[in-house]
Design an enzyme around this catalytic site. Structure first.
Site, PDB file in Angstrom:
ATOM      1  CG  ASN A 119      -1.678   1.226   1.293  1.00 44.27           C
ATOM      2  OD1 ASN A 119      -1.889   1.945   0.623  1.00 44.27           O
ATOM      3  ND2 ASN A 119      -2.200   1.438   2.659  1.00 44.27           N
TER       4      ASN A 119
ATOM      5  CE  LYS B  92       0.055   3.207   4.736  1.00 46.06           C
ATOM      6  NZ  LYS B  92       0.025   3.249   6.453  1.00 46.06           N
TER       7      LYS B  92
ATOM      8  CG  HIS C 114      -5.813   1.844   5.027  1.00 45.45           C
ATOM      9  ND1 HIS C 114      -5.089   2.821   5.995  1.00 45.45           N
ATOM     10  CD2 HIS C 114      -4.919   0.539   5.022  1.00 45.45           C
ATOM     11  CE1 HIS C 114      -3.850   2.532   6.168  1.00 45.45           C
ATOM     12  NE2 HIS C 114      -3.657   1.331   5.792  1.00 45.45           N
TER      13      HIS C 114
ATOM     14  CD  GLU D 256      -2.720   5.399   6.776  1.00 47.37           C
ATOM     15  OE1 GLU D 256      -2.718   5.546   5.336  1.00 47.37           O
ATOM     16  OE2 GLU D 256      -1.802   4.744   7.590  1.00 47.37           O
TER      17      GLU D 256
ATOM     18  CD  GLU E 238      -3.253  -2.567   7.383  1.00 45.76           C
ATOM     19  OE1 GLU E 238      -2.113  -2.801   6.855  1.00 45.76           O
ATOM     20  OE2 GLU E 238      -3.866  -1.841   6.863  1.00 45.76           O
TER      21      GLU E 238
ATOM     22  N   GLY F 120       2.610   2.218  10.585  1.00 50.01           N
ATOM     23  CA  GLY F 120       3.389   3.317  10.577  1.00 50.01           C
ATOM     24  C   GLY F 120       4.098   3.795  11.848  1.00 50.01           C
TER      25      GLY F 120
ATOM     26  CB  SER G  62       5.302  -1.588  12.116  1.00 51.30           C
ATOM     27  OG  SER G  62       4.846  -0.704  12.186  1.00 51.30           O
TER      28      SER G  62
HETATM   29  P1  PGA Z   1       3.057   0.220   7.594  1.00 54.69           P
HETATM   30  O1  PGA Z   1       1.531   0.531   6.785  1.00 54.69           O
HETATM   31  O2  PGA Z   1       3.655  -1.139   7.038  1.00 54.69           O
HETATM   32  O3  PGA Z   1       3.799   1.563   7.216  1.00 54.69           O
HETATM   33  O4  PGA Z   1       3.047   0.157   9.099  1.00 54.69           O
HETATM   34  C1  PGA Z   1       0.620  -0.743   6.671  1.00 54.69           C
HETATM   35  C2  PGA Z   1      -0.645  -0.113   6.189  1.00 54.69           C
HETATM   36  O5  PGA Z   1      -1.272   0.927   6.492  1.00 54.69           O
HETATM   37  O6  PGA Z   1      -1.197  -1.023   5.276  1.00 54.69           O
END
Ligand code: PGA
Length: 260
Positions: A10, A12, A101, A103, A174, A180, A218
């Site tokens: 992803n 983003k 997601h 976010e 997640e 993140g 992560s």
């Molecule tokens: P990250 O994001 O690997 O940077 O923690 C994962 C995601 O949001 O799909």
């Protein structure tokens, strides 16, 4: 030990079209050899909308790699400024889409109800749809993780056509606090929730083959083996580490090296 791994990236709000093109060229060169057969791995990239055409153009055809959108709206067309319909996602050539997601839920305020509508529309459109779900730190610390996950999945599954859904739904657990932050879930905690989700999906859809469940939050080379070795984790949804081909494929290679 020979399970197929879903490695989903992803991006983003990163990667301009030319960067996407470069990434795909390198990806094609590196996804060579037996461990990159379609029985062993399925890669899917989720670029920002405007980078999708370049990625679709430059993804080599001889590697098991697909492209999807990070979101899509639940209406077909009309006065919804700034939105992109699932039909449009499909029409440009994407096979996949993400919905729900963290976010989208937490920065843009998407409720379980909106996520359910998007999921139903994506499935109806024929897209393979990654439904993202997971608890916040507060919810985990107060022991509510499984209750929150149950509610997220139940509300999302409720509006689905079971026959169409069984081969199109992919789940991605997640935990919000792991995204993140550099702080991944402990493999046994991730396993517990992924097993719970797999069981809920199995009870609801009654499907064979089983609905894949990915872990995200992560994921990087150093924790890939521990996470991907868990019985009910079928792959990874990767944010930060998906922006460079080496760190992205390194996640898979670290798993495979030990497990072949
Ligand atoms: P990250 O994001 O690997 O940077 O923690 C994962 C995601 O949001 O799909």
């Amino acid at each position: 030990p020979m399970k197929k791994i879903y490695l989903y990236g992803n991006w983003k709000m990163n990667m301009l079209p030319f960067e996407g093109e470069e990434f795909c060229r390198t990806l094609g060169n590196k996804m060579q050899g037996d461990i990159y057969s379609s029985e062993m791995i399925q890669v899917c990239l989720f670029p920002p909308f405007l980078t999708i055409p370049e990625v679709l153009k430059s993804l080599p055809e001889d590697v098991p790699a697909a492209c999807g959108a990070q979101d899509g709206y639940f209406e077909d067309r009309g006065a919804f400024t700034g939105e992109v319909s699932m039909d449009m996602v499909k029409a440009v050539g994407c096979s996949h889409v993400l919905v729900g997601h963290s976010e989208r839920r937490h920065i843009f305020g998407e409720s379980n109800e909106i996520v359910a509508k998007k999921l139903a529309k994506a499935i109806e459109t024929g897209l393979k749809t990654v439904l993202c779900f997971g608890e916040t730190l507060d919810e985990r610390e107060s022991g509510k993780t499984l209750a929150v996950v149950r509610e997220q999945l139940e509300s999302a599954f409720a509006g689905l056509d079971k026959d169409k859904s069984c081969c199109r739904v992919i789940l991605a657990y997640e935990p919000v606090w792991a995204i993140g932050t550099g702080k991944n879930a402990r493999p046994e905690d991730a396993q517990e929730v992924c097993a719970f989700a797999a069981k809920m999906a199995g009870d609801y859809f009654g499907t064979h083959p089983k609905i894949p469940v990915l872990y995200g939050g992560s994921v990087k080379e150093s924790n890939a083996l521990d996470l991907l070795s868990q019985h009910d984790i079928d792959g990874a949804l990767v944010g930060g580490a998906s922006l460079k081909v080496d760190s992205f494929l390194g996640i898979y290679e670290n798993y495979r090296k030990i497990s072949v």
